[in-house]
Scaffold this active site. Structure first.
Site, PDB file in Angstrom:
ATOM      1  N   ASP A  60       0.890  -1.220  -0.060  1.00 31.20           N
ATOM      2  CA  ASP A  60       0.059   0.093  -0.019  1.00 31.20           C
ATOM      3  C   ASP A  60       0.825   1.232   0.078  1.00 31.20           C
ATOM      4  OD1 ASP A  60       0.978   0.007   2.364  1.00 31.20           O
ATOM      5  OD2 ASP A  60      -0.976   0.127   3.459  1.00 31.20           O
ATOM      6  N   ASP A  99      -1.205  -6.428  -0.259  1.00 30.32           N
ATOM      7  CA  ASP A  99      -1.343  -5.425   0.853  1.00 30.32           C
ATOM      8  C   ASP A  99      -2.888  -5.126   1.135  1.00 30.32           C
ATOM      9  OD1 ASP A  99       0.212  -4.568   3.240  1.00 30.32           O
ATOM     10  OD2 ASP A  99       1.211  -3.088   2.071  1.00 30.32           O
ATOM     11  N   GLU A 198       9.093  -3.519  10.607  1.00 28.47           N
ATOM     12  CA  GLU A 198       9.769  -2.023   9.745  1.00 28.47           C
ATOM     13  C   GLU A 198      10.221  -1.114  10.885  1.00 28.47           C
ATOM     14  OE1 GLU A 198       6.919  -0.712   7.222  1.00 28.47           O
ATOM     15  OE2 GLU A 198       7.965   1.321   7.127  1.00 28.47           O
TER      16      GLU A 198
END
Ligand code: KIV
Length: 311
Positions: A60, A99, A198
């Site tokens: 995304d 995603d 992340e």
């Protein structure tokens, strides 16, 4: 496309087999690094295919990178589906992950399953990814139970970056690191086949992945994960402006593209382009006949005569 149908699909070496979930687990076990990259359209998918990466994520991040939105929370399911379909057409071997955009899975397990099924059926992705722990753990469990493999995503989760205090590294306090560990363990326990980390300090990632059995994919999370992911446009230097600390640019494609379009601009303006190589020829006899037609027509219009077709 200017003319004619062309295929840009890169040839795939015969010995490359489609990447499966057991293959990813095996790579993790063997300590073979997993290479994941994002793609958002047919050309980027063919590049990923030709380069031989293992996993392609239709992220995304498309919101920022190719659609020009300020944040990933703005991209819709419809937009993700258009991009995902294009990516599918360019891929043969990498595992494709779709995603799930913000708003497509949070409200209930039923909605999460319906959205995941839609993404799989309409784009052809084999697996889906959703962000965060907490509520998402239940959604991941429901989707896995419905038969769709799920990739988890912890640490900096851009869809909820505002709630996290902005785009910054996560797990920098002991409390934050414990939360991260718990989220990752929970996602693993409900059956996620892999988890993205992340923007997490490398030492925290290292300590957490040691407690996990599933493959982990890092982006700004150091070298301890089973693999790495980068955004296609970031690694190629197509994206301009501020870049996250964890991005490594392997090329400066933006500069190359601007320079090429500037040369084209200059050559059009100076009438250097098109050169003889870029033009179509015509049989001299056909050209002569056409010119005779034009001569007769102009004569006819001068004398107000009716033109006689050539025999
Ligand atoms: O959307 C995306 O590109 C991602 C990666 C950064 C993992 O979620």
């Amino acid at each position: 496309m200017s003319s004619g149908a062309r295929s840009h699909t890169a040839p795939t070496p015969d010995n490359r087999r489609p990447v499966s979930l057991p293959r990813l687990a095996e790579m993790k076990e063997n300590g073979e690094p997993i290479v994941m990259v994002t793609a958002y359209d047919y050309p980027s998918a063919t590049v990923a295919e030709a380069a031989g990466v293992d996993v392609v994520l239709v992220g995304d991040s498309a919101a920022n990178v190719v659609l020009g939105y300020p944040g990933t929370e703005l991209v819709s399911m419809e937009e993700m589906i258009i991009l995902g379909k294009a990516v599918r057409r360019g891929l043969k071997t990498p595992l494709m992950v779709g995603d799930m955009p913000m708003g497509s899975y949070e409200a209930s397990n039923e909605i999460a399953i319906q959205s995941a099924q839609r993404l799989v059926k309409e784009t052809g992705c084999q697996t889906v990814k959703l962000e965060a722990g907490g509520l998402s753990v239940e959604r991941a469990r429901a989707i896995v139970r419905a038969g769709i493999p799920v990739m988890g995503h912890v640490g900096l989760t851009p869809q909820t970056a505002t709630a996290l205090g902005g785009y910054k590294a996560q797990g920098k306090t002991a409390k934050g690191a414990i939360q991260l560990l718990e989220d990752a363990l929970a996602l693993q326990s409900v059956g996620c086949f892999a988890i993205v980390f992340e923007a997490v300090p490398a030492a925290i990632t290292e300590a957490i992945v040691a407690k996990l059995e599933v493959p982990t994919i890092g982006i700004g999370a150091g070298p301890a994960t089973s693999g790495q992911v980068l955004v296609f446009h970031d690694l190629l230097g197509i994206t301009t402006g501020h870049m996250a600390k964890f991005v490594k640019r392997y090329a400066d494609v933006h500069e190359t593209m601007v320079a090429a379009v500037e040369r084209y601009r200059d050559e059009v303006r100076s009438r250097y382009f098109p050169e003889p190589d870029h033009v179509y020829s015509v049989e001299p006899a056909e050209l002569d006949e056409f010119r005779r037609y034009l001569d007769q027509e102009s004569l006819a219009s001068q004398k107000a005569w009716e033109w006689e077709p050539l025999s």
